[in-house]
Scaffold this motif. Structure first.
Motif, short mmCIF file in Angstrom:
data_model
loop_
_atom_site.label_atom_id
_atom_site.label_comp_id
_atom_site.label_asym_id
_atom_site.label_seq_id
_atom_site.Cartn_x
_atom_site.Cartn_y
_atom_site.Cartn_z
N HIS A 100 54.34 32.24 39.27
CA HIS A 100 54.95 31.26 40.53
C HIS A 100 53.36 30.77 40.92
O HIS A 100 53.82 29.27 42.09
CB HIS A 100 54.62 32.91 41.59
CG HIS A 100 55.92 33.21 41.43
ND1 HIS A 100 56.60 34.99 41.81
CD2 HIS A 100 57.51 33.59 40.54
CE1 HIS A 100 57.42 35.11 41.15
NE2 HIS A 100 58.22 34.76 40.36
N ARG A 101 52.38 30.58 40.34
CA ARG A 101 50.84 29.96 40.97
C ARG A 101 50.57 28.99 39.28
O ARG A 101 49.61 28.17 39.94
CB ARG A 101 49.75 30.62 41.14
CG ARG A 101 50.39 31.81 42.33
CD ARG A 101 49.19 32.74 42.65
NE ARG A 101 47.43 32.26 43.04
CZ ARG A 101 46.91 32.06 41.76
NH1 ARG A 101 46.50 32.82 40.89
NH2 ARG A 101 45.44 31.28 42.45
N GLN A 102 51.83 29.36 38.63
CA GLN A 102 51.76 28.05 38.19
C GLN A 102 50.57 27.98 36.94
O GLN A 102 49.51 26.81 36.78
CB GLN A 102 52.26 26.78 38.39
CG GLN A 102 53.91 26.21 39.33
CD GLN A 102 54.74 26.11 38.60
OE1 GLN A 102 54.79 26.00 37.24
NE2 GLN A 102 55.79 26.09 39.36
N ARG B 77 43.08 35.02 40.08
CA ARG B 77 43.25 35.30 41.63
C ARG B 77 42.78 34.46 42.20
O ARG B 77 43.48 33.69 43.30
CB ARG B 77 43.70 37.27 41.64
CG ARG B 77 43.75 37.79 41.59
CD ARG B 77 44.34 38.93 42.01
NE ARG B 77 44.76 40.04 42.03
CZ ARG B 77 46.37 40.09 42.09
NH1 ARG B 77 46.84 39.48 43.33
NH2 ARG B 77 47.16 41.51 42.12
N HIS B 78 41.58 33.84 41.65
CA HIS B 78 41.06 32.75 42.34
C HIS B 78 41.18 31.54 42.10
O HIS B 78 40.07 30.34 42.09
CB HIS B 78 39.49 33.79 42.49
CG HIS B 78 39.46 34.74 44.05
ND1 HIS B 78 39.76 34.53 44.94
CD2 HIS B 78 39.25 36.26 43.75
CE1 HIS B 78 39.45 35.67 45.77
NE2 HIS B 78 39.83 36.85 44.82
N THR B 79 41.90 31.52 40.99
CA THR B 79 41.85 30.46 40.62
C THR B 79 43.12 29.63 41.38
O THR B 79 44.31 30.18 41.75
CB THR B 79 43.02 29.90 39.03
OG1 THR B 79 42.01 30.66 37.99
CG2 THR B 79 43.32 29.06 38.53
N ARG B 80 43.84 28.26 41.64
CA ARG B 80 44.13 27.52 42.60
C ARG B 80 45.36 27.74 41.91
O ARG B 80 45.95 27.43 40.60
CB ARG B 80 43.33 25.84 43.04
CG ARG B 80 43.98 25.40 43.43
CD ARG B 80 43.94 23.92 44.38
NE ARG B 80 44.41 23.65 45.71
CZ ARG B 80 43.62 22.27 46.21
NH1 ARG B 80 42.78 21.51 45.52
NH2 ARG B 80 44.14 21.73 46.94
N ARG B 81 46.36 27.05 43.04
CA ARG B 81 47.93 26.81 41.89
C ARG B 81 47.84 25.83 41.36
O ARG B 81 46.99 24.74 41.61
CB ARG B 81 48.53 26.42 43.18
CG ARG B 81 48.90 27.98 44.30
CD ARG B 81 49.87 27.80 45.00
NE ARG B 81 50.55 28.82 45.82
CZ ARG B 81 51.97 29.33 45.45
NH1 ARG B 81 52.65 28.69 44.59
NH2 ARG B 81 52.45 30.30 46.11
N ALA C 4 39.30 27.65 42.78
CA ALA C 4 39.28 26.68 41.89
C ALA C 4 40.16 26.21 41.04
O ALA C 4 40.32 26.98 40.75
CB ALA C 4 37.66 27.78 41.11
N GLU C 5 39.53 25.30 41.45
CA GLU C 5 40.53 24.73 40.40
C GLU C 5 40.66 24.76 38.77
O GLU C 5 41.43 24.66 38.05
CB GLU C 5 40.80 22.73 40.30
CG GLU C 5 41.08 21.69 41.51
CD GLU C 5 40.07 22.29 42.29
OE1 GLU C 5 40.84 22.11 44.16
OE2 GLU C 5 38.87 22.89 42.85
N VAL D 284 51.71 39.66 35.95
CA VAL D 284 52.39 38.21 35.92
C VAL D 284 52.80 37.67 36.54
O VAL D 284 52.57 36.21 36.70
CB VAL D 284 52.97 38.37 34.33
CG1 VAL D 284 53.50 36.27 33.95
CG2 VAL D 284 52.01 39.09 33.65
N SER D 285 54.21 37.71 37.21
CA SER D 285 55.07 36.82 38.02
C SER D 285 54.52 36.24 39.16
O SER D 285 53.94 34.89 39.82
CB SER D 285 55.90 37.42 38.41
OG SER D 285 57.03 37.58 37.14
#
Length: 341
Positions: free
Chosen positions: A278-280, A251-255, A233-234, A272-273
């Protein structure tokens, strides 16, 4: 007057106490609605373990009150007898940077006192409040609407404003108690085309669906959420206050997505990484709201014709406050309120 106190050990004590008299800058309310918050249950009702901002000082319980003004003290200028008001539930020092921004919840002054925690709250026939803590209810909103705004809906709205939700954003909510359901109802009014909620309780999932707070309600497995949201999700908001729920939200937040954590409590362990850097992701810790934001919310609720009292599944008179807390603590329904005629 009658008043309910929370001595711990899952007990409620009704006592007769003197009627308060408003002093300079103070207002006396006839309480009309006082709802029960999860933090009341967690930090006061069950084990009486509150500390810091949650240190319960043996005062009248209840930090989500609304009522009608019946008397004002000297120096009161904005509020008048007869006004219908909701109480912002933290009375700050009025001088620190947080108070000047309207975020009395984060007051750093020695005078900070929350209604129902360090000063008498709304579980009583009358409530003494500072004028600066009161917001006038729009005519279309009920006292019960106002009580639900005082903490839960205000917290939900603040979080959604922090993540700047709009019609571009699918929303994931972890935890479908009253705050989670409020997040869903508000997200839809703010334009979200899809709201997905998770909760281990089938009763709370069913209630969120029945209220129209979510489009889909699932237990929260990765497989279920991947099927509904694909790469995430956004926007995600955790209202569970549970480490597992918090991690699910992240974990289920979109990049490049945005997440807010509003559920109190929980211990979160996260790579954290992998999950954040890494997923900004942008992650907000959001604690209640400000008086300014709450005022804005009241105007919007009237404009949207959205009544927070839809979250209330059970109401009781003050004489049955003990039963009200038992029902709230069972956590199988919606919000529970104490109401007056």
């Amino acid at each position: 007057m009658r008043a309910a106190f929370l001595p711990g050990g899952s007990r409620v004590e009704l006592r007769e106490v003197p009627d308060p008299t408003p002093g300079h800058g103070q207002v006396l309310l006839a309480t009309k609605a006082s709802t029960i918050c999860g933090s009341d249950l967690r930090a006061i009702y069950r084990e009486h373990l509150g500390e810091g901002p949650e240190a319960y000082q043996g005062v009248v319980g209840g930090h989500e009150p609304a009522g009608q003004v019946i008397a004002v003290g000297s120096g009161v200028e904005r509020i008048r007898v007869g006004d219908r008001v909701v109480v912002y539930h933290i009375s700050g020092c009025g001088q620190c940077d947080e108070c000047r921004r309207g975020y009395q919840i984060s007051c750093t002054g020695a005078g900070r006192a929350a209604y129902g925690w360090q000063r008498d709250g709304g579980h009583a026939d009358h409530l003494l409040a500072e004028e600066r803590d009161l917001l006038v209810l729009p005519e279309s909103l009920t006292y019960l609407d106002g009580a639900v705004v005082a903490c839960g809906f205000g917290t939900a709205y603040e979080a959604l404003c922090r993540v700047d939700v709009s019609g571009r954003d699918r929303v994931l909510i972890t935890g479908l108690g009253p705050v989670g359901a409020a997040i869903g109802l508000l997200a839809k009014k703010m334009g979200s085309p899809l709201v997905v909620g998770t909760d281990p309780s089938p009763q709370r999932r069913a209630l969120a669906l029945a209220l129209g707070a979510v489009d889909h309600a699932v237990a929260g497995s990765d497989e279920e959420l991947d099927a509904l949201l694909g790469d995430g999700a956004e926007v995600a908001v955790d209202a569970s206050g549970n480490g597992r729920g918090q991690l699910t939200a992240l974990r289920h937040t979109r990049r490049w997505g945005r997440a807010a954590l509003v559920g109190e409590g929980g211990q979160l362990s996260v790579d954290v990484s992998e999950v954040l850097i890494h997923r900004q992701l942008t992650v907000h810790g959001s604690w209640v709201t400000s008086t300014g934001r709450m005022s804005e919310l009241l105007v919007n609720l009237a404009r949207w014709d959205l009544h927070p009292q839809v979250l209330v599944s059970d109401t009781f008179p003050l004489a049955e406050a003990a039963r009200a807390y038992e029902v709230a603590d069972a956590a199988t329904g919606g919000k529970v309120g104490i109401t007056w005629p």
